[in-house]
Design an enzyme around this catalytic site. Structure first.
Site, PDB file in Angstrom:
ATOM      1  N   LYS A   1       0.826  -1.214   0.000  1.00 54.84           N
ATOM      2  CA  LYS A   1       0.000   0.000   0.000  1.00 54.84           C
ATOM      3  C   LYS A   1       0.856   1.258   0.000  1.00 54.84           C
ATOM      4  O   LYS A   1       0.562   2.229  -0.713  1.00 54.84           O
ATOM      5  CB  LYS A   1      -0.923  -0.012   1.222  1.00 54.84           C
ATOM      6  CG  LYS A   1      -1.821   1.215   1.358  1.00 54.84           C
ATOM      7  CD  LYS A   1      -2.785   1.349   0.177  1.00 54.84           C
ATOM      8  CE  LYS A   1      -3.636   2.625   0.294  1.00 54.84           C
ATOM      9  NZ  LYS A   1      -4.579   2.571   1.419  1.00 54.84           N
TER      10      LYS A   1
ATOM     11  N   CYS B   1      -3.613  10.630   2.184  1.00 53.09           N
ATOM     12  CA  CYS B   1      -2.868   9.435   1.762  1.00 53.09           C
ATOM     13  C   CYS B   1      -1.532   9.786   1.116  1.00 53.09           C
ATOM     14  O   CYS B   1      -0.475   9.691   1.752  1.00 53.09           O
ATOM     15  CB  CYS B   1      -3.719   8.618   0.790  1.00 53.09           C
ATOM     16  SG  CYS B   1      -5.251   7.976   1.498  1.00 53.09           S
TER      17      CYS B   1
END
Length: 465
Positions: free
Chosen positions: A229, A283
């Site tokens: 990720k 993010c």
């Protein structure tokens, strides 16, 4: 015999998850946590959502949905609550005692360039208070690689009094985006699973097979799953930084970098992202620091990319000042309208939004700044709010488009007195007007648009800038 999934056979895992015999607690009912809890409830029938915000819990417990702009979520939550498959509580310790699977999906923050695990650790304290032998703990939160192994397992063991071999821990990072969360959870992309041991990975894989119609991609260990990720986000940060740098070079070369990028992306080995005023959200701007902090390996590319993207809001404001000077006006004292404050169109989230950096730089230069955004109140950021419909009736020396909200398509530019406009996204059509317009990194123009590989593979994909 353990009541939890850790250590159970493949057959028992399938039967148990399908029949709702492994109660699940989801810690964090935010814009990603609530969709996950609802999908788990739909698949297994035994989910408790936990959140520290009483208003969030009350909303969910009554079958309502506080997460907006998420197609299908409100109906799913209402149906699962009505059917008794989804409940919500602020009592995390009670939920932990009743659950055998604990899914952590809260933000990992960055403070001073260092990952801040305090929110995750607060949840782990709650989980540890109710952790039983055979339980499985899943980290859906994005974490620095190695966190499950080096931090989560020891933290849970110390807080619960259990030995690490008595419970399972797996990293299964969320791969969802606002606006497509249900689609993503149900299998838009392969689900990555990595356990601190093989038994943990087996149990976590069995759970996600109940909710995903895509491949369950089991990687070597939890640290690898965490890295997947983070690497995805760092790739996009570096790609956008390269596009932004090429955009700046385009001005020097006298070309439209956007046109060159669009044409280059026509071949499958090239997938340059879009240039723009910067990268926002919770993010992409944070993930590079998950690698940069404490790394002994020099990470010059990652650091340089982050620096480039962090400078883009100021560069955008400076480009506006240059354009204003070319028109014979000074930015000091000029009235400037910033269009779009959220970090992405259609998402009411301003965390690290490039627009805020643009505003800061404009104010440093002495401009009088106003802003327009249909999703958030510009007044909360210390600037004068202007509604979309009010724009033609007010006087501005210039405008900067940062985030192309759909509502901006209704602006009647022909009714507005000529001014300097910097279009940060190549989203405005000012043809037939007398405005002095500069498109950041140039415009693709009226030529046929070349669709990138990413768009071909995922038609509703949105770069998370």
């Amino acid at each position: 015999m353990s009541r939890g999934p850790y250590g159970a056979s493949e057959e028992r895992l399938r039967e148990g998850f399908h029949a709702g015999e492994y109660p699940i607690a989801v810690y964090g009912l935010g814009k990603m946590g609530l969709p996950l809890a609802a999908v788990f409830a739909e698949a297994t029938g035994a989910v408790t959502g936990v959140d520290v915000d009483p208003s969030v819990v009350e909303t969910v417990a009554t079958g309502d949905c506080h997460v907006t702009a998420e197609p299908g979520l409100a109906d799913l939550v209402a149906g699962q609550v009505e059917g008794g498959r989804l409940t919500a509580t602020t009592d995390g310790e009670r939920a932990a005692r009743e659950a055998t699977v604990h899914v952590v999906i809260v933000p990992t923050l960055v403070s001073g360039g260092e990952p801040d695990l305090s929110t995750v650790e607060a949840v782990l304290d709650v989980v540890a208070a109710g952790l039983s032998p055979g339980d499985l703990v899943i980290a859906e939160s994005t974490l620095p690689p190695g966190t499950c192994r080096d931090a989560i397992v020891p933290h849970l063991a110390a807080g619960s009094g259990l030995e690490p071999a008595e419970f399972g821990v797996a990293a299964c990072p969320e791969r969802t985006a606002s606006g497509t969360a249900l689609r993503d959870i149900r299998g838009a992309y392969p689900k990555v699973v990595g356990g601190v041991d093989e038994v943990s990975a087996r149990a976590a894989s069995a759970l996600y097979r109940e909710v995903s119609n895509n491949e369950i991609h089991v990687v070597g260990d939890a640290a690898t799953a965490e890295a997947v990720k983070v690497f995805e986000g760092v790739y996009r940060d570096a790609n956008i930084a390269l596009a932004n740098e090429l955009g700046l070079l385009g001005d020097e070369l006298g070309i439209s970098a956007r046109e060159a990028i669009a044409a280059a992306n026509a071949i499958p080995m090239c997938d340059l992202h879009d240039p723009g005023p910067g990268v926002g959200g919770h993010c992409i701007p944070n993930y590079p620091y998950f690698l940069l902090a404490g790394s002994e390996t020099p990470l010059e590319v990652i650091r340089t990319a982050r620096t480039r993207n962090e400078t883009m809001p100021a560069a955008t404001a400076d480009a506006f000042a240059d354009e204003l000077a070319a028109a014979g006006e000074e930015v000091a004292g000029a009235s400037v309208l910033v269009l779009g404050l959220t970090y992405r169109p259609g998402v009411a989230e301003t965390r690290r939004s490039p627009a805020l950096g643009v505003i800061d730089r404009l104010e440093e230069l002495g401009a009088d700044v106003a802003a327009c955004d249909p999703l958030v109140d510009p007044g909360e950021f210390g600037v004068r709010p202007v509604a979309v419909g009010e724009i033609p009736d007010q006087e501005f020396d210039g405008a900067i488009l940062v985030t192309p909200q759909t509502e901006f398509e209704t602006i009647e530019w022909k009714r507005i007195d000529p001014m300097v406009v910097v279009d940060g996204r190549d989203a405005l059509d000012l043809s037939g007007t007398d405005h002095r317009c500069r498109t950041l990194a140039g415009s693709v123009g009226d030529r046929p648009r070349v669709v990138s590989r990413a768009e071909r593979e995922a038609p509703d994909y949105l770069p998370d800038q």
